[in-house]
Every structure is written in C-alpha cells, then in structure tokens.
Scaffold this active site. Structure first.
Site, PDB file in Angstrom:
ATOM      1  N   CYS A   1      60.180  87.736  85.437  1.00  0.00           N
ATOM      2  CA  CYS A   1      61.693  87.735  85.726  1.00  0.00           C
ATOM      3  C   CYS A   1      62.682  88.188  84.936  1.00  0.00           C
ATOM      4  O   CYS A   1      63.795  88.162  85.483  1.00  0.00           O
ATOM      5  CB  CYS A   1      61.756  86.135  86.077  1.00  0.00           C
ATOM      6  SG  CYS A   1      60.884  85.470  87.225  1.00  0.00           S
TER       7      CYS A   1
ATOM      8  N   ASP B   1      64.040  86.659  82.415  1.00  0.00           N
ATOM      9  CA  ASP B   1      64.571  85.644  81.711  1.00  0.00           C
ATOM     10  C   ASP B   1      63.635  84.563  81.653  1.00  0.00           C
ATOM     11  O   ASP B   1      62.952  83.975  82.544  1.00  0.00           O
ATOM     12  CB  ASP B   1      65.900  85.130  81.595  1.00  0.00           C
ATOM     13  CG  ASP B   1      66.267  84.955  83.185  1.00  0.00           C
ATOM     14  OD1 ASP B   1      65.356  85.009  83.816  1.00  0.00           O
ATOM     15  OD2 ASP B   1      67.485  85.160  83.725  1.00  0.00           O
TER      16      ASP B   1
ATOM     17  N   CYS C   1      68.896  87.752  78.771  1.00  0.00           N
ATOM     18  CA  CYS C   1      70.266  88.171  78.184  1.00  0.00           C
ATOM     19  C   CYS C   1      71.546  87.461  77.392  1.00  0.00           C
ATOM     20  O   CYS C   1      71.410  86.204  77.302  1.00  0.00           O
ATOM     21  CB  CYS C   1      71.248  88.852  79.521  1.00  0.00           C
ATOM     22  SG  CYS C   1      71.522  87.842  80.684  1.00  0.00           S
TER      23      CYS C   1
ATOM     24  N   CYS D   1      71.840  81.961  85.028  1.00  0.00           N
ATOM     25  CA  CYS D   1      71.351  81.639  83.928  1.00  0.00           C
ATOM     26  C   CYS D   1      71.640  80.247  83.307  1.00  0.00           C
ATOM     27  O   CYS D   1      70.774  79.651  82.670  1.00  0.00           O
ATOM     28  CB  CYS D   1      72.155  82.378  82.777  1.00  0.00           C
ATOM     29  SG  CYS D   1      71.867  84.223  82.708  1.00  0.00           S
TER      30      CYS D   1
END
Lengths: 278, 395
Positions: free
Chosen positions: A35, A37, A61, A105
């Site tokens: 994926c 992350d 990230c 995120c």
C-alpha cells in the site's frame, strides 16, 4: 511539492516516540508494504486504563510519519475511553492541517489507535468484518461509510483522499459511488456534474437550482447568519433574494457572484447568471 | 519566496529539467528586449528576427542529422507528441491501431488512453511489455504490428530509468510493414548521438528544457514526404504546420543548446558517466538492500535509478532536501497518485522496492565533490528511516 505545515515538518524531521514497546498492552498494525504506508502502534496502560506510553514504527511519506508521531504525543495521558474518541480530523488538526490528498495518513493513525485499544481490551474490531470494496488497498465498505460520515465526504475523489479506496486500478469507483449515495442519501457532487444536461427546461433548472441551494449553498450562508431564496428563473438569469445577515453585509454582491453563481454554474448549468431580485 | 539558491543546491534532477546554459541565456536576451520584431513581418526589423529563427532551425537539424525544413518548433515535448500521433491517425482514418509501450511518459501514455474520447473513434492500443531490466522484446513488437496499425510510438530513452530502446531497428521494422514510426526522444536528444538521415524514423519529439535550453519550447521532426496534419491550425508560421507567433527567444536558445550539445557530446558523456558510475557504485555498496532499476549498460550516461527497500521515496527526498540535494522518486506519495511509478511496475519491481526508488539524473554541471557529498549523506538518511520502518529487520 506538497505544502506541509511547519508542524508536519517538525514531526517528520524530529519524530517523537519512535520504536516499539516491549510487552505492550496493546498493539495496532495497519497498512502494508504494498500500500505504500504502514503503521505499528504499541501502547502501555496502567491499572486505571490510562495510556502511560505510546511508540510507533511507520513506513511511509512525511505526513504518515508526522501523523504517527503527533498521535503518540496526543494519546499519552488519556484513558482508553478518551483515546477511543480521537478522530482522524483531530490528528490532522493537531498538525495544522494536511494536504487533502494526504488525509488518509491521519485515517491510518486513527485506525492503528483503534486496533491498539481493541487489542488492549481483547475485542475484535467490526471494521475487519466488512466487505472489501477496494481490492488494491484492502478497504472495506464499513471503513468507507465511516469516513463518509466522520469527515462529511461528498465525492468519490474525497473518499480516495481519505481512505485510499479507488486510488489503484479504479475498478471500484462505481461501487464507491453507490455506497456514497446510500450513506448520504443524496446524489454526490461528481455524479451531479456528470449528469449535467446541456439543455434544460425552466422547471428542470428550478429543481436543480433548489437542490444545489439547499445542499451546497445555504449551509455556508447560514453559518454566517444569512440565507438565500430563489425568486425566479428567467432563461439563464437566476433571480435570488438574500436574507438575514446577508442583507446588511457589504460583501453580499461578491458572495452572490463569486460564491453562489460559481457554485450554480458548477453544479447546474455553466451559463447561469445570478442576480439579486429588486 | 526564492529561498533555495542555485549555488546552494546539488542538482541531480536533470531528467526533470536542466539549468539553462549561460550561452543560451546570452543568445536569448536580445530577443527578450531590443529585437522584438515579428519574424513574419515584411520589414527588416522583423526579418532579422526571422533569420535568427532560421538559424536555430539549422542548429536543431544539425544535431539530429535532419534537414532544416523537417524541423517544426512547438511549445513542448507534449505538444510534439500529440501532434505526431494525432497527425498519423488523421492521415490514415481507416487505421485505428496504435503500438506503444507500457513505460512511456504521460505525454504519450495518457494521450493513448484517451484517444477514443478525444477523436470520437474507437481505437486499439497495444502497449508492449518490458522485461525486468526495462528492455523490450522485439519478437512481441513484430507480432503486435498489423495492417490496421496507423503509427508506432516508442520513447528513445526512458525518463525514469534511462534505459535506451533500439529505435533504429524498431523504426526499420515498422517501415517494413509500411507503418509510420514516432519516437519521443525528449530524454535522448543531446545525450546520445542521433542521425535521422540514416534512420526510418518519421516523427521525433524533443523538448528544449531537457537539454539546457529554456522551458516552453520544443520541436517536432517530420521526415520529408510524411503525411502531416497540423495540431494547431492558424497562421502560416512554421510553413503552416504549427500556427501561432514563434516563441523567438526560446527558439534561438534551443538552437544554441543543440549546437553546444552536439559539439561536446562525447566528452561530456564520458565525464557525466564517470560521475554517475561513481555515485551508483558508491550507493549500492554503502547501503544494504539497495538495487539498481533498469539495464546496466543500455542506458543514458546520466541516469541512475536506485531502490532502497523498506523505506518510502517521499520521506527520503524530503530528508535529502534538508541538504539541498535535488532528485526524484517513483514512489506513490510523490506522484499525487496512490500507486508507485507505472514504469517500475511494468518492470516488475516489487512494491517493497518501488516505493523506495530514487532517480538521480546528472549533467555536466555536476562535480565529483557533489557526488561525494551525496554519498556521504545518503546512507545515514536511509538508516534513520529504516530504523523507523516496521518492516526493516536488522541482521
């Protein structure tokens, strides 16, 4: 280049609580290498269910690392009940905001926290029981519905920004749109745009304009104590009357042209001209 | 605003764009100030500007082994690509098949994906697969060609890996089948020798800012006698092949850049290759679990694409940015999409590595000191991020 806030940069360059707690009371693992992350959150709680320590390991990230870092800062000192109420919006807010394409995120942070709390309490999360909608990123319908409700999502693009669902092969887009319609009970914005016919009867226009006013425009105006009423539609001329705080507002003409007209052009017909009824 | 000064940065992102050569700036300047005449005008004040554009056309043709009248100036590589493909499809309205590769630049990739809605006709697009090292299988290429094929479009060199495709042979095969051949040579022009006189290439796209000219100018080579339909119709500029008043200053600069590239190519390539190899070998040696993406030798001399497993590209780039080191990544997060680079995925690079890929693309302006600086900074950056990664196991 992404526009990250100073807070995001700080937490990315100097992350807090990196690592893994040995003999943790709760562990939450979400995401995967595929994926792009992933986050492993470990927490320690005392006898009163107060979180005494939290550590993370993140692959991802800058915003993924920053979200994880700020999350550990937020939850230490909270009880499990308090921590369970932390939303992805809280995490993003604590960072001074995230670019919209990076909101997933913060969702990853909230998901890891939930998983860790559930692990602490020895319960199984309902999310894992949902039906997988997006095969590429393994997102379930329950996760999508929750994101729609919690963050007031109104388009498939927004769903992708928040959950990553639909961001891979794109095959699940239709299904996501169905879920969106079923969840919010109205036609989503991007659907409305697609269906925008080139020629409309005045009756159709009035109906569409009323819809757009009610859903997209009035909520914003009401927030500031104003309101708007549709008086007449004549060809492409839309006559409206401003109400409440709007009547005495010096910026009302700008609102009319820059906000109301632009929105209506976007949602109904791109030739519409909005005027104030005398 | 402009707080990151050019003298501070270690610029290794030359496949994204290049520094405008000082000689180019010098040649452009008069046309941004005093000599503003229109090259199409009858008077001498404009006519002399027309002469400057003519000279630039000769310089560009010179670098490519082409005739000046085969060069049409455009605004960018993307415009050149679109012009070539759409021209071929309009010239052969009965043919609705395009052959390309899975690793093209978005200028070709997205154009081909959208052909149906753009033209209103149904098209068939064959995208040739690549091997693990990014190279093409010519057998599969031959099999893909059919009576229905209007044009083949294959990039000369890949922007992400630098891998070079056998354009001479591929163009010859296309012509054997009577099919037009286009190459997006944006990354190749100025970096490897090109002699179009000897090749079966019908269209070639190039972009100024990739070879030390300014942004906003490109060119399309159209072999003499090739059927052509303009993309931008309008005035008689470019002999009716591309309407719109010429971007004179940038065109003049492109001419000078082409002349500079041609004059120093071999020498510069040797210098750049040495620097690139020093960087590549150093990184692969210093960082465990790192690997090269792309063929080792069939490659541009300036490009190296290295994957650092178990870390994410955007995070690496932002750490590099602290030291003013400029490069690119094929990771999902840097692209604004959620998937890693289509080039690396086509090559079958595992996700564990694709997300952590960094492309360093050098130029003659780089120095050995800069390479050593990068070699000093990279290993600790990767180590720091790996220490944070839940997948990294120290052993």
């Amino acid at each position: 280049m992404w526009e990250y806030t100073n807070k995001v940069q700080q937490h990315f360059l100097h992350p807090k609580n990196v690592g893994e707690i040995e003999n943790a009371d709760g562990t939450g693992e979400v995401g995967s290498l595929a994926c792009g992350d992933a986050l492993k959150l470990t927490i320690k709680v005392d006898g009163n269910e107060v979180i005494t320590d939290a550590k993370f390991k993140t692959f991802g990230c800058a915003s993924a690392i920053a979200s994880s870092s700020v999350l550990t800062e937020m939850i230490v000192g909270m009880t499990l009940d308090e921590a369970a109420k932390v939303t992805n919006e809280d995490i993003a807010e604590r960072l001074g905001g995230l670019p919209k394409e990076k909101m997933h995120c913060s969702v990853m942070g909230r998901e890891a926290l939930e998983a860790a709390i559930a692990d602490c309490r020895g319960v199984i999360l309902p999310m894992a029981e949902g039906e997988v909608v997006c095969e590429c990123f393994g997102v379930t319908d329950l996760e999508v519905i929750r994101a729609i409700n919690e963050s007031s999502l109104r388009s498939v693009e927004e769903i992708t920004n928040f959950t990553k669902a639909g961001g891979g092969c794109g095959k699940c887009e239709d299904r996501l749109r169905e879920i969106l319609i079923a969840t919010v009970q109205v036609v989503p914005v991007d659907q409305l745009q697609q269906e925008k016919p080139k020629r409309m009867t005045t009756l159709q226009k009035i109906k569409k304009i009323e819809e757009a006013l009610e859903r997209e425009i009035r909520p914003g105006l009401r927030k500031d104590g104003g309101d708007i009423e549709l008086v007449d539609v004549d060809g492409d001329f839309v006559l409206v009357s401003l109400r409440g705080a709007c009547t005495s507002c010096t910026k009302s003409q700008t609102t009319l042209k820059e906000y109301v007209e632009r929105k209506l052009r976007e949602l109904v017909l791109d030739t519409l001209i909005v005027e104030e009824a005398k | 605003m402009m707080d990151c000064r050019p003298e501070q940065v270690v610029y290794m992102d030359n496949n994204a764009t290049t520094r405008v050569a000082p000689e180019v700036v010098e040649a452009m300047t008069p046309f941004l100030s005093d000599f503003y005449g229109n090259p199409s005008s009858m008077h001498r004040f404009g006519g002399q500007v027309g002469a400057a554009v003519r000279k630039a056309r000769e310089q560009v043709a010179g670098l490519l082994g082409a005739e000046p009248e085969e060069i049409t100036f455009t605004s960018c590589g993307t415009e050149s690509d679109s012009t070539a493909i759409l021209s071929a499809l309009q010239s052969f309205p009965d043919k609705r098949h395009v052959v390309t590769t899975r690793v093209e630049h978005p200028a070709i990739k997205n154009l081909c994906e959208g052909l149906d809605s753009l033209t209103g006709h149904k098209h068939r697009v064959t995208r040739l697969p690549v091997a693990d090292d990014g190279t093409l299988d010519l057998e599969k290429y031959r099999e893909a060609l059919s009576d229905d094929t209007a044009i083949v479009s294959v990039m000369w060199a890949n922007n992400e890996t630098g891998v070079i495709f056998p354009i001479a042979e591929m163009a010859r095969i296309a012509h054997e089948h009577g099919i037009l051949f286009h190459t997006d040579a944006v990354q190749a022009v100025g970096k490897i020798p090109i002699d179009l006189n000897k090749l079966d290439v019908d269209f070639l796209s190039l972009s100024g800012h990739k070879l030390h000219a300014a942004k906003g100018v490109g060119a399309l080579y159209v072999r003499r006698g090739t059927p052509f339909v303009p993309f931008l119709t309008g005035g008689h500029q470019e002999r009716g092949r591309r309407g719109g008043t010429e971007n004179v200053a940038s065109i003049v600069g492109l001419g000078v850049a082409c002349e500079l590239a041609g004059a120093n190519m071999e020498e510069e390539n040797n210098t750049v290759r040495k620097l690139r190899d020093r960087l590549e070998e150093g990184l692969l040696k210093a960082v465990p679990k790192s690997m090269l993406n792309g063929h080792k030798t069939d490659r541009l001399p300036n490009t190296t694409n290295i994957s650092f497993e178990y870390v994410e590209g955007e995070a690496i780039l932002l750490h590099m940015d602290r030291y003013n080191i400029c490069a690119s990544s094929g990771s999902a997060c840097t692209s604004g999409s959620l998937e890693p680079s289509h080039v690396l995925r086509a090559m079958g690079v595992p996700f564990t590595a694709a997300h952590g890929s960094i492309r360093y693309s050098l130029s003659t302006y780089n120095t050995e000191e800069e390479v050593d600086f990068v070699l000093e900074k990279m290993p600790p950056i990767i180590a720091e991020l790996r220490a944070m990664s839940p997948f990294w196991k120290e052993d």
